[in-house]
Design a protein around this motif. Structure first.
Motif, PDB file in Angstrom:
ATOM      1  N   GLN A 105     -34.378  -0.617 -13.691  1.00  0.00           N
ATOM      2  CA  GLN A 105     -34.188  -0.093 -15.042  1.00  0.00           C
ATOM      3  C   GLN A 105     -32.752   0.392 -15.239  1.00  0.00           C
ATOM      4  O   GLN A 105     -32.139   0.149 -16.289  1.00  0.00           O
ATOM      5  CB  GLN A 105     -35.162   1.045 -15.306  1.00  0.00           C
ATOM      6  N   VAL A 106     -32.208   1.050 -14.206  1.00  0.00           N
ATOM      7  CA  VAL A 106     -30.829   1.569 -14.295  1.00  0.00           C
ATOM      8  C   VAL A 106     -29.830   0.431 -14.372  1.00  0.00           C
ATOM      9  O   VAL A 106     -28.935   0.417 -15.232  1.00  0.00           O
ATOM     10  CB  VAL A 106     -30.523   2.485 -13.089  1.00  0.00           C
ATOM     11  N   THR A 107     -29.948  -0.544 -13.478  1.00  0.00           N
ATOM     12  CA  THR A 107     -28.995  -1.660 -13.461  1.00  0.00           C
ATOM     13  C   THR A 107     -29.086  -2.496 -14.736  1.00  0.00           C
ATOM     14  O   THR A 107     -28.079  -2.977 -15.248  1.00  0.00           O
ATOM     15  CB  THR A 107     -29.224  -2.558 -12.233  1.00  0.00           C
ATOM     16  N   SER A 108     -30.299  -2.648 -15.266  1.00  0.00           N
ATOM     17  CA  SER A 108     -30.468  -3.398 -16.508  1.00  0.00           C
ATOM     18  C   SER A 108     -29.805  -2.678 -17.676  1.00  0.00           C
ATOM     19  O   SER A 108     -29.144  -3.306 -18.510  1.00  0.00           O
ATOM     20  CB  SER A 108     -31.957  -3.602 -16.788  1.00  0.00           C
ATOM     21  N   ALA A 109     -29.956  -1.340 -17.722  1.00  0.00           N
ATOM     22  CA  ALA A 109     -29.324  -0.556 -18.787  1.00  0.00           C
ATOM     23  C   ALA A 109     -27.800  -0.610 -18.665  1.00  0.00           C
ATOM     24  O   ALA A 109     -27.091  -0.768 -19.679  1.00  0.00           O
ATOM     25  CB  ALA A 109     -29.803   0.887 -18.723  1.00  0.00           C
ATOM     26  N   MET A 110     -27.284  -0.517 -17.424  1.00  0.00           N
ATOM     27  CA  MET A 110     -25.840  -0.576 -17.213  1.00  0.00           C
ATOM     28  C   MET A 110     -25.287  -1.947 -17.605  1.00  0.00           C
ATOM     29  O   MET A 110     -24.172  -2.057 -18.124  1.00  0.00           O
ATOM     30  CB  MET A 110     -25.513  -0.267 -15.758  1.00  0.00           C
ATOM     31  N   LYS A 111     -26.056  -2.987 -17.343  1.00  0.00           N
ATOM     32  CA  LYS A 111     -25.624  -4.336 -17.728  1.00  0.00           C
ATOM     33  C   LYS A 111     -25.481  -4.442 -19.244  1.00  0.00           C
ATOM     34  O   LYS A 111     -24.491  -4.994 -19.748  1.00  0.00           O
ATOM     35  CB  LYS A 111     -26.631  -5.364 -17.216  1.00  0.00           C
ATOM     36  N   MET A 112     -26.443  -3.888 -19.983  1.00  0.00           N
ATOM     37  CA  MET A 112     -26.385  -3.962 -21.440  1.00  0.00           C
ATOM     38  C   MET A 112     -25.225  -3.134 -22.003  1.00  0.00           C
ATOM     39  O   MET A 112     -24.553  -3.558 -22.947  1.00  0.00           O
ATOM     40  CB  MET A 112     -27.715  -3.496 -22.031  1.00  0.00           C
ATOM     41  N   VAL A 113     -24.986  -1.962 -21.415  1.00  0.00           N
ATOM     42  CA  VAL A 113     -23.858  -1.133 -21.865  1.00  0.00           C
ATOM     43  C   VAL A 113     -22.538  -1.854 -21.609  1.00  0.00           C
ATOM     44  O   VAL A 113     -21.655  -1.902 -22.480  1.00  0.00           O
ATOM     45  CB  VAL A 113     -23.880   0.229 -21.143  1.00  0.00           C
ATOM     46  N   SER A 114     -22.396  -2.432 -20.408  1.00  0.00           N
ATOM     47  CA  SER A 114     -21.170  -3.152 -20.072  1.00  0.00           C
ATOM     48  C   SER A 114     -20.987  -4.374 -20.958  1.00  0.00           C
ATOM     49  O   SER A 114     -19.860  -4.730 -21.318  1.00  0.00           O
ATOM     50  CB  SER A 114     -21.190  -3.573 -18.596  1.00  0.00           C
ATOM     51  N   ALA A 115     -22.100  -5.030 -21.312  1.00  0.00           N
ATOM     52  CA  ALA A 115     -22.017  -6.207 -22.176  1.00  0.00           C
ATOM     53  C   ALA A 115     -21.453  -5.832 -23.548  1.00  0.00           C
ATOM     54  O   ALA A 115     -20.637  -6.563 -24.120  1.00  0.00           O
ATOM     55  CB  ALA A 115     -23.390  -6.847 -22.316  1.00  0.00           C
ATOM     56  N   ALA A 116     -21.885  -4.680 -24.073  1.00  0.00           N
ATOM     57  CA  ALA A 116     -21.383  -4.229 -25.374  1.00  0.00           C
ATOM     58  C   ALA A 116     -19.892  -3.883 -25.295  1.00  0.00           C
ATOM     59  O   ALA A 116     -19.104  -4.273 -26.171  1.00  0.00           O
ATOM     60  CB  ALA A 116     -22.188  -3.024 -25.841  1.00  0.00           C
ATOM     61  N   LYS A 117     -19.498  -3.173 -24.244  1.00  0.00           N
ATOM     62  CA  LYS A 117     -18.084  -2.815 -24.074  1.00  0.00           C
ATOM     63  C   LYS A 117     -17.240  -4.055 -23.790  1.00  0.00           C
ATOM     64  O   LYS A 117     -16.090  -4.148 -24.232  1.00  0.00           O
ATOM     65  CB  LYS A 117     -17.937  -1.808 -22.930  1.00  0.00           C
ATOM     66  N   PHE A 118     -17.812  -4.986 -23.041  1.00  0.00           N
ATOM     67  CA  PHE A 118     -17.099  -6.210 -22.691  1.00  0.00           C
ATOM     68  C   PHE A 118     -16.749  -7.019 -23.936  1.00  0.00           C
ATOM     69  O   PHE A 118     -15.656  -7.572 -24.041  1.00  0.00           O
ATOM     70  CB  PHE A 118     -17.951  -7.039 -21.734  1.00  0.00           C
ATOM     71  N   LYS A 119     -17.655  -7.081 -24.889  1.00  0.00           N
ATOM     72  CA  LYS A 119     -17.415  -7.847 -26.116  1.00  0.00           C
ATOM     73  C   LYS A 119     -16.196  -7.300 -26.868  1.00  0.00           C
ATOM     74  O   LYS A 119     -15.340  -8.069 -27.322  1.00  0.00           O
ATOM     75  CB  LYS A 119     -18.648  -7.791 -27.019  1.00  0.00           C
ATOM     76  N   LYS A 178     -26.606  -9.344 -11.385  1.00  0.00           N
ATOM     77  CA  LYS A 178     -27.044  -9.785 -10.061  1.00  0.00           C
ATOM     78  C   LYS A 178     -27.942  -8.745  -9.406  1.00  0.00           C
ATOM     79  O   LYS A 178     -28.941  -9.088  -8.756  1.00  0.00           O
ATOM     80  CB  LYS A 178     -25.833 -10.071  -9.175  1.00  0.00           C
ATOM     81  N   ALA A 179     -27.588  -7.467  -9.579  1.00  0.00           N
ATOM     82  CA  ALA A 179     -28.398  -6.395  -8.999  1.00  0.00           C
ATOM     83  C   ALA A 179     -29.793  -6.372  -9.623  1.00  0.00           C
ATOM     84  O   ALA A 179     -30.791  -6.158  -8.924  1.00  0.00           O
ATOM     85  CB  ALA A 179     -27.706  -5.048  -9.205  1.00  0.00           C
ATOM     86  N   THR A 180     -29.868  -6.604 -10.939  1.00  0.00           N
ATOM     87  CA  THR A 180     -31.165  -6.644 -11.618  1.00  0.00           C
ATOM     88  C   THR A 180     -32.011  -7.815 -11.112  1.00  0.00           C
ATOM     89  O   THR A 180     -33.215  -7.666 -10.866  1.00  0.00           O
ATOM     90  CB  THR A 180     -30.962  -6.758 -13.141  1.00  0.00           C
ATOM     91  N   ASP A 181     -31.382  -8.964 -10.953  1.00  0.00           N
ATOM     92  CA  ASP A 181     -32.098 -10.131 -10.423  1.00  0.00           C
ATOM     93  C   ASP A 181     -32.581  -9.886  -8.993  1.00  0.00           C
ATOM     94  O   ASP A 181     -33.713 -10.250  -8.633  1.00  0.00           O
ATOM     95  CB  ASP A 181     -31.193 -11.368 -10.453  1.00  0.00           C
ATOM     96  N   ASN A 182     -31.735  -9.264  -8.186  1.00  0.00           N
ATOM     97  CA  ASN A 182     -32.124  -8.962  -6.800  1.00  0.00           C
ATOM     98  C   ASN A 182     -33.291  -7.978  -6.753  1.00  0.00           C
ATOM     99  O   ASN A 182     -34.195  -8.109  -5.916  1.00  0.00           O
ATOM    100  CB  ASN A 182     -30.939  -8.388  -6.021  1.00  0.00           C
ATOM    101  N   ALA A 183     -33.265  -7.000  -7.658  1.00  0.00           N
ATOM    102  CA  ALA A 183     -34.362  -6.029  -7.714  1.00  0.00           C
ATOM    103  C   ALA A 183     -35.662  -6.718  -8.128  1.00  0.00           C
ATOM    104  O   ALA A 183     -36.740  -6.409  -7.597  1.00  0.00           O
ATOM    105  CB  ALA A 183     -34.016  -4.909  -8.701  1.00  0.00           C
ATOM    106  N   THR A 184     -35.575  -7.660  -9.058  1.00  0.00           N
ATOM    107  CA  THR A 184     -36.762  -8.412  -9.480  1.00  0.00           C
ATOM    108  C   THR A 184     -37.325  -9.225  -8.323  1.00  0.00           C
ATOM    109  O   THR A 184     -38.550  -9.253  -8.098  1.00  0.00           O
ATOM    110  CB  THR A 184     -36.411  -9.351 -10.654  1.00  0.00           C
ATOM    111  N   ASP A 185     -36.458  -9.877  -7.563  1.00  0.00           N
ATOM    112  CA  ASP A 185     -36.904 -10.645  -6.386  1.00  0.00           C
ATOM    113  C   ASP A 185     -37.536  -9.732  -5.345  1.00  0.00           C
ATOM    114  O   ASP A 185     -38.566 -10.070  -4.745  1.00  0.00           O
ATOM    115  CB  ASP A 185     -35.728 -11.396  -5.766  1.00  0.00           C
TER     116      ASP A 185
END
Length: 293
Positions: free
Chosen positions: A19-33, A253-260
């Protein structure tokens, strides 16, 4: 084999991490844009400005001396590594530190041994690692990322330019990640000062398409300080876009690894639960058989 309780604890822990890594990914995606848009706006301007200055410099008289491009013996060196204030962005900060170490141990080996290589850091992560490795970090501008603005960035650029003019440093080198795409950053070590201008031999002697008033030397002398500040601002934006892209990719990648890992833990949990049920059934059957006898 771990108990059912231990596996349940691990599953809950991995779910929380995901949940944490997924939230961080979305925040970074917004800032990245936003950072990506900033880079797309400033790159054409800086490239055209630099191209114009380089072309015009080829028409200067040989005896014309520009203070910003004056070559001096490389006795005192300042390295400016641009990293991030936060981690969890893959090899983003590590690559900057590795490049700084290469400059200290290879390119400026003699100056470093003599204690003539200073480091001014932009980014807490780079500062922390370099201090741990006992490099001469003399100053930092880590607060630059707090409400970043053109005015704050050019203040730092002005400080570097004043240090060069005063003769405090003979070379100022910027080390940063150049943005290519969200997954790829290219490490750069770029000489900021003295500014490297091409000679007449390096420029085709063709008619220029610029009309300069009052004359080229006056124009270049006036424009180069502002050009240097703008180029420095571009470096900061390049690093910022690279950071958000690296963190977004890393958290993905961290989110995908956590899912696996969750899938593997769930399978392990089911096997352990089935084993526990089978064991209980065998115990019941064994007890019933014992009562019959």
């Amino acid at each position: 084999m771990p108990s059912l309780k231990d596996i349940r604890i691990r599953i809950n822990s991995v779910k929380t991490t995901r949940q944490v890594t997924s939230a961080m990914k979305m925040v970074s995606a917004a800032k990245f844009k936003k950072a990506q848009d900033d880079i797309s706006y400033i790159r054409p301007y800086v490239d055209r400005l630099a191209g114009m200055l380089y072309k015009l410099s080829g028409s200067l008289e040989e005896d014309f001396e520009l203070e910003w491009s004056k070559e001096r013996t490389a006795h005192k060196i300042l390295l400016v590594p641009v990293s991030s204030n936060r981690g969890l962005c893959g090899a983003f900060n590590t690559n900057v530190v590795k490049e700084v170490e290469k400059l200290c141990k290879v390119d400026f080996k003699l100056q470093n041994k003599a204690g003539n290589v200073d480091i001014l850091t932009i980014g807490k992560q780079g500062q922390k690692i370099l201090k741990q490795r006992h490099y001469n970090v003399v100053k930092d501008h880590n607060d630059l990322y707090t409400h970043i603005s053109f005015e704050k960035v050019i203040d730092v650029a002005h400080e570097l330019m004043e240090a060069f003019l005063a003769g405090k440093y003979d070379r100022i080198i910027l080390v940063y990640n150049e943005y290519k795409n969200a997954a790829v950053q290219i490490i750069r070590s770029e000489q900021f000062l003295p500014m490297e201008l091409p000679s007449k031999e390096d420029i085709e002697q063709t008619a220029t398409d610029y009309i300069i008033e009052p004359d080229v030397p006056t124009f270049i002398t006036k424009v180069i300080p502002d050009a240097l500040k703008t180029m420095f601002y571009r470096v900061i934006l390049e690093s910022l876009a690279s950071e958000h892209g690296a963190r977004m990719t890393s958290m993905h990648k961290a989110t995908d690894n956590a899912t696996d890992m969750l899938g593997e833990l769930q399978l392990q949990y089911n096997k352990a639960r089935q084993g526990a049920i089978t064991k209980e059934i065998l115990e019941i059957v064994g007890g019933a058989e014992a009562l019959k006898k």
